[in-house]
Design a protein around this motif. Sequence first.
Motif, mmCIF file in Angstrom:
data_model
loop_
_atom_site.group_PDB
_atom_site.id
_atom_site.type_symbol
_atom_site.label_atom_id
_atom_site.label_comp_id
_atom_site.label_asym_id
_atom_site.label_seq_id
_atom_site.Cartn_x
_atom_site.Cartn_y
_atom_site.Cartn_z
ATOM 1 N N ILE A 1 -5.343 9.429 1.525
ATOM 2 C CA ILE A 1 -5.684 8.392 0.558
ATOM 3 C C ILE A 1 -4.738 7.213 0.756
ATOM 4 N N TYR B 1 0.847 -1.193 0.000
ATOM 5 C CA TYR B 1 0.000 0.000 0.000
ATOM 6 C C TYR B 1 0.879 1.237 0.000
ATOM 7 N N THR C 1 0.400 5.620 0.880
ATOM 8 C CA THR C 1 -0.494 6.625 1.447
ATOM 9 C C THR C 1 -0.029 8.016 1.047
ATOM 10 N N MET D 1 -3.850 7.682 -8.722
ATOM 11 C CA MET D 1 -3.785 6.231 -8.896
ATOM 12 C C MET D 1 -2.903 5.861 -10.087
ATOM 13 N N SER E 1 -8.593 2.262 -3.926
ATOM 14 C CA SER E 1 -8.179 3.391 -3.092
ATOM 15 C C SER E 1 -9.253 3.662 -2.053
ATOM 16 N N SER F 1 0.695 6.292 -8.838
ATOM 17 C CA SER F 1 1.055 5.166 -7.962
ATOM 18 C C SER F 1 1.259 3.896 -8.771
ATOM 19 N N ILE G 1 -3.729 3.681 -1.297
ATOM 20 C CA ILE G 1 -3.858 2.943 -2.555
ATOM 21 C C ILE G 1 -3.189 1.597 -2.365
#
Length: 161
Positions: free
Chosen positions: A129, A10, A12, A49, A102, A52, A131
């Motif tokens: 957030i 993940y 953040t 997104m 997300s 990422s 993801i």
Amino acid sequence: METNNNFKWYVTRDNFLSKEECEEIINISNKSNKKINEQRYLDKVWKVMQLSNNLYYKFDVDGIQLQEVKYYDEDTFEEDNELHSDFAAGPDRTDTNTKLTSVVFLNDDYKGGELQVWGEKIESKQGRIVILPSLAGHKVNQFYDGNRYTLITVVKGNTFK
């Protein structure tokens, strides 16, 4: 064979949304049955997104497929001790196209309610957030002293790419 040495379970980003944006999304969702169709928020989530994905995941993604506000009432929420996945989650579901999930914390005026990804707990913080690859095991931990609002988005793409 190509490997991805940057993969993370993940990522953040704090202050992804302002307090005012979070409150606006909650208000919109309360009027529109929890669906969010505001293009500016869709674009904002899609951009982070994509970034990422390019940095950490390298999946073949097409775009945002779902965006909704998830509301949990402290009086009716029951913690499920089982982790779940958004990728082919369940014996009767074969979803091999969901790539990224997300979660944006829209409020944090409650106790508990962390997002747990595998064994790690991610603290609720308004505007943050998170993801994660949709195949990652995750769950919402027990919370109390308030209700919990999150903005959930999934991104899809071609299967196994």
